[in-house]
Scaffold this active site. Structure first.
Site, PDB file in Angstrom:
ATOM      1  CD  GLU A  34      -2.638   1.006   2.401  1.00 24.51           C
ATOM      2  OE1 GLU A  34      -2.183   0.069   3.067  1.00 24.51           O
ATOM      3  OE2 GLU A  34      -3.784   2.614   2.626  1.00 24.51           O
ATOM      4  CE  LYS A  78      -5.924  -0.534   1.429  1.00 27.03           C
ATOM      5  NZ  LYS A  78      -6.544  -0.417   2.517  1.00 27.03           N
TER       6      LYS A  78
END
Ligand code: 13P
Length: 370
Positions: free
Chosen positions: A207, A249
């Protein structure tokens, strides 16, 4: 050889050839890449998405404080119980990311939270970074920490039943940042984390979040996001991370929150997909967006626009891994009141359904009035 044996060996040969066709690149690898790939694919299968419920103590307490909810372990436990016991959550949610405190907690009746999740057909995941701190010598920039002893923590989480992990890196935008120093430090750290996860049998959710805060334009967010993603994938390659066994992500490509020009959902969808086609290898099974402070409705509308316009042409699944955009309406209803649990659960279920519809490209504003 009798008939049955002959038939059996024929079937075995066919199955083996199919296996060899699909898995040749995973042969001779020390870890169980087949399992990693299968978990990663399950996390983005059947139009379901991931529920991020892994707020750290300070973040969870901050959100509770705003709504007058006591900031105690018991209230955090009760809130997480509300989430995981929501009836039908598994219809739209494939995985749930937990915080260390939650993965060790039980519901009121003594069932471990992780068991409730697994019984609902949801794959348990765990946040493993220990938070973003100031990056030395780089004013205004952050580095996420948590690599120390990470190997041991991952082994423990796997034994507890977690099958994927999450590490969030944050990149700020202003006129003078991000610097290469911050981008490279965070990309390197994400890649080290991801390699350790795969070694432990956990699918890494990688992420790199380019924050929405600020008045920068969507064009600037595009440029920064593209540079960050190229740097991250370079480092993932350098550290030997297997792309088939991870999930990305990221942020969507958006104008800053206080930018005077706010583009339409279609323009945001076009910019986001263009950026990702340039920077994300086709071997990655799925992209699960964070919501990052967008309203719940906008997060659904924009994900829907991407799937309406591009779903059939993309190499990866476009999904969600929302925190606030799934939970916030429920949290605002609950406010720590036992009598509001059911209503709050209905709100969470509704948001999950809206995003499930957005993955199919059939979300409409009308769903919000139902
Ligand atoms: P938000 O969707 O609230 O941005 O949270 C997602 C997340 O997991 C951030 O790390």
């Amino acid at each position: 050889m009798n008939h049955v044996t002959l038939h059996k060996s024929y079937v075995t040969t066919i199955l083996q050839s199919i296996h060899n066709l699909i898995i040749p690149k995973f042969k001779n690898q020390p870890m169980n890449l087949h399992e990693l790939n299968s978990t990663a694919k399950k996390l983005v299968a059947n139009h379901k998405g991931i529920l991020a419920m892994d707020e750290s103590l300070p973040t969870c307490n901050k959100r509770f404080a705003k709504l007058g909810i006591p900031q105690t372990e018991e209230f955090r436990r009760a809130y997480r119980e509300l989430i995981v016991t929501t009836a039908g959550l598994g219809e739209s949610i494939s995985g749930a990311i937990l915080f260390d405190e939650t993965i060790r907690q039980k519901t009121k009746d003594g069932t471990p939270m992780i068991q409730v999740i697994t019984d609902a057909g949801i794959i348990p995941g765990i946040k493993v970074d220990t938070g973003a701190r100031d990056l030395a010598g780089r004013p205004g920039e952050k580095i996420s920490e948590g690599l120390d002893e990470l190997r041991d923590r991952l082994i423990e989480y796997y034994q507890m039943g977690a099958r994927f992990a999450k590490w969030r890196a944050v990149i700020n935008i202003s006129d003078s940042i991000p610097t290469r120093g911050a981008i490279e430090a965070n990309a390197f750290t994400l890649a080290r984390y991801a390699a350790l996860c795969q070694e432990a049998g956990l699918v890494p959710i990688v992420e790199p979040e380019v924050l929405m805060d600020g008045n920068h334009t969507m064009k600037r967010c595009f440029e920064v996001t593209e540079e960050v993603l190229h740097t991250v994938f370079n480092q993932l390659y350098t550290q030997g991370v297997i792309l088939e066994g991870m999930i990305l992500k990221p942020n969507m490509v958006l104008p800053g929150l206080t930018c005077p020009k706010q583009e339409s959902a279609d323009d945001i969808a076009d910019a986001t997909v263009k950026c990702f086609l340039r920077a994300v290898p086709a071997a990655v099974p799925g992209i699960t967006f964070l919501s990052g402070g967008q309203t719940a409705e906008l997060a659904s509308e924009r994900l829907n626009a991407m799937n309406v316009r591009f779903k059939s042409q993309l190499p990866w699944e476009l999904s969600f891994s929302y925190g606030r955009a799934l939970q916030q309406p429920a949290l605002e209803i609950w406010r720590g009141k036992e009598a509001k649990v059911l209503k709050a659960q209905q709100a969470l279920y509704h948001r999950a359904k809206c995003n499930f519809a957005a993955r199919k490209g059939i979300y409409t504003a009308g769903m919000e009035k139902a």
